[in-house]
Design a protein around this motif. Structure first.
Motif, PDB file in Angstrom:
ATOM      1  N   PRO A   1       0.822  -1.217   0.000  1.00  0.00           N
ATOM      2  CA  PRO A   1       0.000   0.000   0.000  1.00  0.00           C
ATOM      3  C   PRO A   1       0.852   1.262   0.000  1.00  0.00           C
ATOM      4  CG  PRO A   1      -0.809  -1.562   1.630  1.00  0.00           C
ATOM      5  CD  PRO A   1       0.509  -2.091   1.148  1.00  0.00           C
ATOM      6  N   LEU A   2       0.395   2.262  -0.731  1.00  0.00           N
ATOM      7  CA  LEU A   2       1.065   3.557  -0.762  1.00  0.00           C
ATOM      8  C   LEU A   2       0.092   4.613  -0.244  1.00  0.00           C
ATOM      9  CD1 LEU A   2       3.333   5.526  -1.763  1.00  0.00           C
ATOM     10  CD2 LEU A   2       2.118   5.582  -3.943  1.00  0.00           C
ATOM     11  N   TYR A   3       0.493   5.342   0.795  1.00  0.00           N
ATOM     12  CA  TYR A   3      -0.358   6.383   1.355  1.00  0.00           C
ATOM     13  C   TYR A   3       0.264   7.756   1.160  1.00  0.00           C
ATOM     14  CZ  TYR A   3      -2.450   2.434   3.838  1.00  0.00           C
ATOM     15  OH  TYR A   3      -3.048   1.244   4.150  1.00  0.00           O
ATOM     16  N   ARG A   4      -0.573   8.766   1.097  1.00  0.00           N
ATOM     17  CA  ARG A   4      -0.062  10.135   1.181  1.00  0.00           C
ATOM     18  C   ARG A   4       0.474  10.344   2.585  1.00  0.00           C
ATOM     19  NH1 ARG A   4      -2.535  14.677  -2.153  1.00  0.00           N
ATOM     20  NH2 ARG A   4      -2.149  15.930  -0.302  1.00  0.00           N
ATOM     21  N   LEU A   5       1.431  11.259   2.724  1.00  0.00           N
ATOM     22  CA  LEU A   5       2.050  11.520   4.030  1.00  0.00           C
ATOM     23  C   LEU A   5       1.019  11.813   5.114  1.00  0.00           C
ATOM     24  CD1 LEU A   5       4.435  12.110   5.923  1.00  0.00           C
ATOM     25  CD2 LEU A   5       4.605  14.374   4.880  1.00  0.00           C
ATOM     26  N   GLU A   6      -0.032  12.595   4.780  1.00  0.00           N
ATOM     27  CA  GLU A   6      -1.038  12.950   5.789  1.00  0.00           C
ATOM     28  C   GLU A   6      -1.630  11.696   6.426  1.00  0.00           C
ATOM     29  OE1 GLU A   6      -0.946  13.979   2.631  1.00  0.00           O
ATOM     30  OE2 GLU A   6      -1.790  15.989   2.355  1.00  0.00           O
ATOM     31  N   THR A   7      -1.929  10.699   5.585  1.00  0.00           N
ATOM     32  CA  THR A   7      -2.519   9.452   6.066  1.00  0.00           C
ATOM     33  C   THR A   7      -1.474   8.573   6.745  1.00  0.00           C
ATOM     34  OG1 THR A   7      -3.964   9.534   4.140  1.00  0.00           O
ATOM     35  CG2 THR A   7      -3.920   7.480   5.372  1.00  0.00           C
TER      36      THR A   7
ATOM     37  N   GLU B   1      -0.505   9.544  10.224  1.00  0.00           N
ATOM     38  CA  GLU B   1      -1.561   9.200  11.177  1.00  0.00           C
ATOM     39  C   GLU B   1      -1.470   7.716  11.552  1.00  0.00           C
ATOM     40  OE1 GLU B   1      -3.566  11.291  12.579  1.00  0.00           O
ATOM     41  OE2 GLU B   1      -4.714   9.770  13.664  1.00  0.00           O
TER      42      GLU B   1
ATOM     43  N   ILE C   1       5.271  12.010   0.020  1.00  0.00           N
ATOM     44  CA  ILE C   1       5.004  13.423   0.272  1.00  0.00           C
ATOM     45  C   ILE C   1       4.254  13.966  -0.945  1.00  0.00           C
ATOM     46  CG2 ILE C   1       6.085  15.693   0.601  1.00  0.00           C
ATOM     47  CD1 ILE C   1       8.436  14.184   1.950  1.00  0.00           C
ATOM     48  N   PRO C   2       3.166  14.705  -0.743  1.00  0.00           N
ATOM     49  CA  PRO C   2       2.356  15.134  -1.898  1.00  0.00           C
ATOM     50  C   PRO C   2       3.011  16.236  -2.728  1.00  0.00           C
ATOM     51  CG  PRO C   2       1.450  16.025   0.139  1.00  0.00           C
ATOM     52  CD  PRO C   2       2.565  15.099   0.537  1.00  0.00           C
ATOM     53  N   THR C   3       4.070  15.883  -3.429  1.00  0.00           N
ATOM     54  CA  THR C   3       4.752  16.817  -4.330  1.00  0.00           C
ATOM     55  C   THR C   3       4.102  16.759  -5.707  1.00  0.00           C
ATOM     56  OG1 THR C   3       6.323  15.026  -4.682  1.00  0.00           O
ATOM     57  CG2 THR C   3       7.014  16.799  -3.217  1.00  0.00           C
TER      58      THR C   3
ATOM     59  N   VAL D   1      10.118  17.378   6.342  1.00  0.00           N
ATOM     60  CA  VAL D   1       8.670  17.427   6.096  1.00  0.00           C
ATOM     61  C   VAL D   1       7.960  16.256   6.790  1.00  0.00           C
ATOM     62  CG1 VAL D   1       6.918  17.140   4.283  1.00  0.00           C
ATOM     63  CG2 VAL D   1       8.778  18.780   3.975  1.00  0.00           C
TER      64      VAL D   1
ATOM     65  N   GLU E   1       5.294  16.529   9.919  1.00  0.00           N
ATOM     66  CA  GLU E   1       3.940  15.957   9.855  1.00  0.00           C
ATOM     67  C   GLU E   1       3.684  15.038  11.058  1.00  0.00           C
ATOM     68  OE1 GLU E   1       1.251  16.474   7.641  1.00  0.00           O
ATOM     69  OE2 GLU E   1       0.184  15.187   9.039  1.00  0.00           O
TER      70      GLU E   1
END
Lengths: 241, 241
Positions: free
Chosen positions: A89-95, A98, A135-137, A152, A156
């Motif tokens: 699985p690949l998540y955005r940093l925000e997720t 958490e 990281i959402p770049t 970063v 977060e």
């Protein structure tokens, strides 16, 4: 007490990046650093840097990812690419942050892996990870500088959602109506003294001025300071007339 | 279309930091960079760097903060210190970024100021700011590397609160009961073949194994792959007996 989140730099080549990663760790309060297969000169050079030396001083050098992640019940990788066949699985940093915080909250230990400056984590290195985060770049320029990517991610991790919209600073009280009236009247005196306000426009000028002064968002102490300045200007004008 | 958020680096001394700031801008999709009173050699050196050259190439060099913030209806400063007498509101980055986003959403332009590596923004430079924001670093080591501070602030500007808990990756379907049964039975055959399971413990071993296989969180395709491996091992064991 052992730091629950371990930072693992894999095959880093640049001493400035290793030093920058350690500095960001110090900024955000992380201490457990392991460095896998670094370019030896870079590692030694980074260790001799002044800032954050305590983190690099106690960092461990390992030869494999397996060795660097010993004791961790969760291993998370970072990647700049979203379109590679990642198998996990690949998540955005925000997720991802958490999920990491939830894991650490249970008292368990986790490792966060960063790959080499040039290639990121290899497929073999990623195979040690339960999941990855990104990281959402921008898609057009996704690859971040290693030290900046570490900063970063650690920011977060420390980010407090509850801090949003909670001003850390109390606004000073705004000027009262009577302070505004005193401002209006001294400015009127100045306008009359300077000849800006003429006999026949006196009333309309005062009205405009009063409206303006009551529209301004000015703090009470700022109004008082301004009054002092204006009084002095008026005094000087009358004296030199 | 002009980029609504302008990044202003004041009195930067290190070309690597100016380059790193430009790279973070490119990563997070910002283009408007102004550099106030930089150390000339550093600025020229940074401009010649390969990455993010389009941002540095179109960046403007200014001699004052006033010149660098022309056309902005909001000027925000960054600071590492929370205890200085700041005269203006100080927000944590989480809050400040939200206020900045609200301002930009109205179509207005804003500037975000970063001070020199050594001293940060001076009181004179801060006097151009409506308010300040602070990255939530540790009190004992608050000062961040300039390039990292820019990266963290721009990440926070691009951060999507809604992205939390929204997996970007769909988990593959987990193994079905019949796949688990096939796994259980082939493993039982292997345990019998290897002599691990004896005639009198056969029933209890199978029960333990079945429970184990049904507890495991394994994807359907992983179960199939494992079945293939186990079948081959069994075939080989029987062949070489």
């Amino acid at each position: 007490m052992a730091d629950p989140l371990r930072i693992v730099l894999v095959s880093s080549r640049n001493p400035l990046n290793i030093g920058a990663a350690a500095r960001a760790m110090s900024n955000f309060g992380f201490t457990d650093l392991r460095v896998v297969n670094p370019y030896e000169v870079a590692y030694q050079e980074a260790r001799s840097a002044v800032r954050s030396h305590y983190i690099l001083g106690q960092s461990q050098q390992c030869s494999t990812v397996a060795e660097a992640t010993v004791g961790c019940t969760l291993v998370v990788g970072t990647t700049a690419v979203g379109n590679r066949d990642l198998h996990v699985p690949l998540y955005r940093l925000e997720t991802g942050a958490e999920l990491l915080r939830e894991h650490l909250a249970s008292g368990a230990k986790a490792a966060l892996l960063f790959g080499s400056e040039k290639f990121g984590l290899s497929n073999a290195e990623m195979s040690h990870c339960q999941w990855l985060m990104r990281i959402p770049t921008r898609a057009e320029h996704g690859s971040m500088n290693l030290g900046q990517a570490v900063a970063v991610c650690l920011y977060e991790m420390r980010r407090q959602a509850a801090a949003v919209n909670q001003p850390a600073f109390e606004k000073p009280p705004v000027a009262s109506s009577d302070e505004r009236e005193r401002l209006t009247s001294i400015l009127m005196e100045l306008l009359i003294e300077s000849g800006y306000a003429q006999e026949r426009t006196l009333e309309s000028t005062e009205l405009k001025l009063r409206r303006l002064i009551h529209r301004i968002n000015i703090a009470s102490n700022d109004a008082e300071a301004l009054l002092g300045m204006l009084r002095h200007i008026l005094w000087k004008m009358r004296r030199t007339r």
